[in-house]
Design a protein around this motif. Structure first.
Motif, PDB file in Angstrom:
ATOM      1  N   HIS A  82     -73.887  13.487  13.560  1.00 51.05           N
ATOM      2  CA  HIS A  82     -74.790  12.440  13.986  1.00 51.05           C
ATOM      3  C   HIS A  82     -73.995  11.482  14.763  1.00 51.05           C
ATOM      4  O   HIS A  82     -74.380  10.376  14.829  1.00 51.05           O
ATOM      5  N   ALA A 135     -76.948  13.902  -1.099  1.00 52.71           N
ATOM      6  CA  ALA A 135     -77.958  12.694  -1.513  1.00 52.71           C
ATOM      7  C   ALA A 135     -78.000  13.261  -3.145  1.00 52.71           C
ATOM      8  O   ALA A 135     -78.022  12.246  -3.890  1.00 52.71           O
ATOM      9  N   SER A 184     -74.533   8.138   5.898  1.00 53.33           N
ATOM     10  CA  SER A 184     -73.256   9.199   5.693  1.00 53.33           C
ATOM     11  C   SER A 184     -72.030   8.382   6.130  1.00 53.33           C
ATOM     12  O   SER A 184     -71.205   8.500   5.654  1.00 53.33           O
ATOM     13  N   ARG A 242     -77.042  17.050   4.020  1.00 53.45           N
ATOM     14  CA  ARG A 242     -77.644  15.457   3.727  1.00 53.45           C
ATOM     15  C   ARG A 242     -78.309  15.781   2.360  1.00 53.45           C
ATOM     16  O   ARG A 242     -78.100  14.859   1.464  1.00 53.45           O
ATOM     17  N   ILE A 299     -71.248  14.963   8.242  1.00 54.61           N
ATOM     18  CA  ILE A 299     -72.594  14.419   8.592  1.00 54.61           C
ATOM     19  C   ILE A 299     -72.384  13.300   9.808  1.00 54.61           C
ATOM     20  O   ILE A 299     -73.226  13.393  10.656  1.00 54.61           O
ATOM     21  N   ALA A 324     -79.897   8.373   8.497  1.00 58.85           N
ATOM     22  CA  ALA A 324     -78.885   9.549   8.004  1.00 58.85           C
ATOM     23  C   ALA A 324     -77.357   9.136   8.422  1.00 58.85           C
ATOM     24  O   ALA A 324     -76.536   9.183   7.833  1.00 58.85           O
ATOM     25  N   SER A 340     -77.434  19.998   9.036  1.00 65.31           N
ATOM     26  CA  SER A 340     -77.639  18.606   8.663  1.00 65.31           C
ATOM     27  C   SER A 340     -78.364  18.256   7.600  1.00 65.31           C
ATOM     28  O   SER A 340     -77.972  17.519   6.565  1.00 65.31           O
ATOM     29  N   TRP A 341     -79.431  18.817   7.604  1.00 69.21           N
ATOM     30  CA  TRP A 341     -80.431  18.854   6.256  1.00 69.21           C
ATOM     31  C   TRP A 341     -79.867  19.183   5.189  1.00 69.21           C
ATOM     32  O   TRP A 341     -79.946  18.623   4.233  1.00 69.21           O
ATOM     33  N   THR A 345     -69.581  14.117   3.807  1.00 71.72           N
ATOM     34  CA  THR A 345     -70.378  12.871   4.579  1.00 71.72           C
ATOM     35  C   THR A 345     -69.541  12.914   6.078  1.00 71.72           C
ATOM     36  O   THR A 345     -70.226  12.578   6.722  1.00 71.72           O
ATOM     37  N   LEU A 351     -79.257   8.792   3.478  1.00 73.51           N
ATOM     38  CA  LEU A 351     -79.210  10.109   4.051  1.00 73.51           C
ATOM     39  C   LEU A 351     -80.581  10.899   4.116  1.00 73.51           C
ATOM     40  O   LEU A 351     -80.816  11.587   4.973  1.00 73.51           O
TER      41      LEU A 351
END
Length: 132
Positions: free
Chosen positions: A122, A28, A83, A24, A118, A79, A20-21, A115, A73
């Motif tokens: 989430h 970003a 996204s 992101r 992501i 986040a 995820s990070w 995106t 994000l």
């Protein structure tokens, strides 16, 4: 109905957090660059939005959406929403390339896939936000 998502329970695994990070940060960076180019009035962006035909105000709004989405994000609490905003933006960017301005929609499609992934990671947060 039960879900097998690591994030659905609200407790993501270490691997999911890292993925995820990574996604992101990548998204970003791309959206900060693209949104910044739009807001700075880079000649290619001005020409692209002239071709779209709505006006340069749309370039500024699109740039702001991309910058706000990119910042969202980077904040864990926002986040999922960021996204989702950027994924929807990339759907319209892809359609604009295909039906209005021509050119390759591939960059927009790649950003859409990133995106959307992501959002999927989430999805429990997205469902909770939309349910409020």
């Amino acid at each position: 109905m039960s879900t097998n998502s690591p994030l659905a329970s609200g407790a993501p695994t270490g691997t999911v957090k890292i993925v995820s990070w990574g996604l992101r940060l990548l998204a970003a960076a791309a959206f900060l660059a693209a949104g910044g180019a739009k807001l700075a009035g880079v000649p290619m962006m001005i020409e692209t939005f002239d071709h779209i035909g709505i006006g340069q105000w749309f370039r500024v709004v699109t740039g702001l959406v991309e910058i706000v989405g990119a910042i969202a994000l980077l904040v864990p609490a926002t986040a999922a929403l960021g996204s989702l905003l950027l994924a929807v933006t990339m759907v319209f960017a892809t359609l604009t390339h295909l039906f209005v301005i021509g050119g390759s929609p591939l960059p927009a499609i790649v950003l859409l896939l990133i995106t959307a992934t992501i959002v999927w990671l989430h999805r429990a947060s997205v469902v909770a936000m939309l349910g409020r």
